[in-house]
Scaffold this active site. Structure first.
Site, short mmCIF file in Angstrom:
data_model
loop_
_atom_site.label_atom_id
_atom_site.label_comp_id
_atom_site.label_asym_id
_atom_site.label_seq_id
_atom_site.Cartn_x
_atom_site.Cartn_y
_atom_site.Cartn_z
N ALA A 66 -76.33 5.51 -107.10
CA ALA A 66 -75.11 5.79 -107.87
C ALA A 66 -74.95 7.30 -107.98
O ALA A 66 -75.84 8.06 -107.58
CB ALA A 66 -75.22 5.19 -109.26
N LYS A 67 -73.84 7.76 -108.49
CA LYS A 67 -73.66 9.18 -108.80
C LYS A 67 -72.50 9.31 -109.77
O LYS A 67 -71.62 8.44 -109.80
CB LYS A 67 -73.34 9.96 -107.52
CG LYS A 67 -73.67 11.43 -107.61
CD LYS A 67 -75.15 11.70 -107.38
CE LYS A 67 -75.50 13.15 -107.52
NZ LYS A 67 -76.87 13.42 -107.08
#
Ligand code: NAD
Length: 411
Positions: free
Chosen positions: A96-97
């Site tokens: 994720a980011k």
């Protein structure tokens, strides 16, 4: 760039087209508006994102970036790289980011704190200790993670340690986390030198970026005997052919304006341009600033024989082709800078167990995982006669694809 890399590796490993189609898209992307009452009384609305690329191998994991250039596309690419990074070092996470488009250098600490708390609340519906665990990235650090932890805890009515990693030690953070990415860059660099039979003491290095990753990497490598002859940050670059005094530079940025090297002076050390740093005549170049630094416009001028990617995505695919033709060995980001997420994983495990390890155990466990991963990628690259990035991606994408195949496409 991230998609191009995936397509190339898919071809190489004969990836099932049905799996390939799924892996080309993030599972979930969220864009939020973040209104913040600024110190002068006006309200500013910032745009934030959180992208969950894949949860196939475990909860999503990835940092949060505060930068004026943050876009949804950038966050998506960074989330994809997190997926491959966790897979290549075999920790049980997806990728994720997150990011907020803002210029933290133009904001007060209180404004950043209010922005962080509001952004946290806006992404709270999708994050969680068993769903998606944020961490620091560019322009965020332990303080930011502490605020995120506190915000979620206030809503839940209990202290929630496992919601985020990279927290201050006093708030459930792990010893060694702050230094972990730079330590991983050091381990990868030494492992590369060992494979090539090169003595660290005869090795010259240039480091682009003197933040969390670059400064720790430079410090640890200089302690291993390497000569760090150039370092830079956004304010400029410094060069000393006899080797820079990294400890002195670290001391300087502790109290300098915005923790930048600007104004640093020392006998024998001269200021050069950021471009000149990239082209310095060194054995190893460590880009540890931002993505897209080594491109088809400058790759032919790079003299370093080895590039260890501390930053995420510093080399474009076009540049990589030019470097490959020149025989430059690139240790890819997904391997070289994975130290941070590995110790984040240790932090999360410690938070869940409510049992904390000592620094020796953390550093020894980090070293073991990094050396095993490095050796695995190195062997495959030799066996398949492919570069290190391709080998790392072959390992990572195969792992994610196998997990997806075994889980099946829901429903
Ligand atoms: P940071 O904000 O602490 O440091 C970034 C550094 O780069 C600063 O010194 C900044 O001045 C410098 N910089 C920015 N633009 C520059 C330019 N054009 N030329 C030279 N220097 C420039 O960020 P960080 O946490 O050290 O992250 C750096 C890179 O490493 C990013 O790509 C990030 O995604 C990646 N990364 C960070 C971690 C982590 O644990 N912090 C983990 C994995 C990867």
């Amino acid at each position: 760039m991230a998609l191009k890399q995936l397509d190339t590796v898919a071809q190489k490993i004969n990836l099932d087209p049905n799996i390939h189609t799924v892996l080309k898209k993030p599972e979930r992307e969220l864009t939020v508006s973040v209104p913040v009452l600024m110190d002068d009384g006006h309200t500013e609305v910032f745009t934030g994102h959180r992208v969950q690329y894949s949860s196939v191998r475990g909860p999503c994991k990835g940092g949060i970036r505060y930068h004026p250039d943050v876009t949804l596309d950038e966050v998506k690419a960074l989330a994809a790289w997190m997926t491959w990074k966790c897979a290549v070092v075999n920790i049980p996470y997806g990728g994720a980011k997150g990011g907020v488009r803002c210029d933290p250098f133009k904001m007060s600490t209180e404004e950043i704190r209010r922005m962080t708390r509001r952004y946290t609340v806006m992404i709270m519906p999708i994050i969680g200790g068993r769903r998606d665990i944020p961490a620091p990235d560019v322009n965020t650090g332990a303080d930011t993670m502490g605020w995120i932890m506190d915000t979620v805890s206030m809503f839940e009515g209990r202290t929630v340690l496992d919601i985020v990693t990279g927290k201050p030690i006093e708030l459930g953070g792990s010893l060694g986390r702050r230094e972990a990415t730079g330590r991983g860059v050091m381990i990868s660099s030494l492992q590369l030198l060992k494979k090539l039979g090169k003595d660290p003491k005869d090795t010259t290095i240039a480091v682009q970026g003197f933040g969390n990753v670059g400064s720790v990497g430079a410090d640890l490598l200089s302690k291993e005997g390497c000569k760090i002859i150039a370092v830079s940050d956004v304010s400029g670059a410094f060069y000393n052919p006899k080797g820079l005094d990294i400890l002195d530079m670290l001391k300087y940025v502790k109290t300098s304006k915005n923790h930048l090297l600007e104004g640093y002076k020392k006998d024998g050390t001269e200021q050069i341009s950021n471009e000149e740093l990239l082209f310095s005549d060194v054995d190893v170049l460590i880009p540890a600033a931002l993505e897209n630094q080594i491109t088809d416009k400058n790759a032919d001028k790079i003299k370093a024989k080895f590039i260890v990617e501390g930053a995420n995505g510093p080399t474009t695919p076009e540049a990589e082709k030019i470097l490959e033709d020149k025989g430059t060995i690139v240790i890819p980001d997904v391997l070289a800078n994975s130290g941070g997420v590995i110790v984040s994983y240790f932090e999360w495990v410690q938070d869940i167990q409510a049992f904390f390890w000592d620094l020796d155990q953390i550093n020894a466990s980090l070293e073991k995982i990094m050396i095993n991963s490095f050796d695995g990628v190195w062997s495959l690259s030799q066996k398949e006669k492919v570069d290190m990035r391709m080998a790392a991606y072959m390992i990572a994408v195969t792992k994610v694809a196998n997990a997806l195949r075994q889980r099946g496409i829901f429903p």
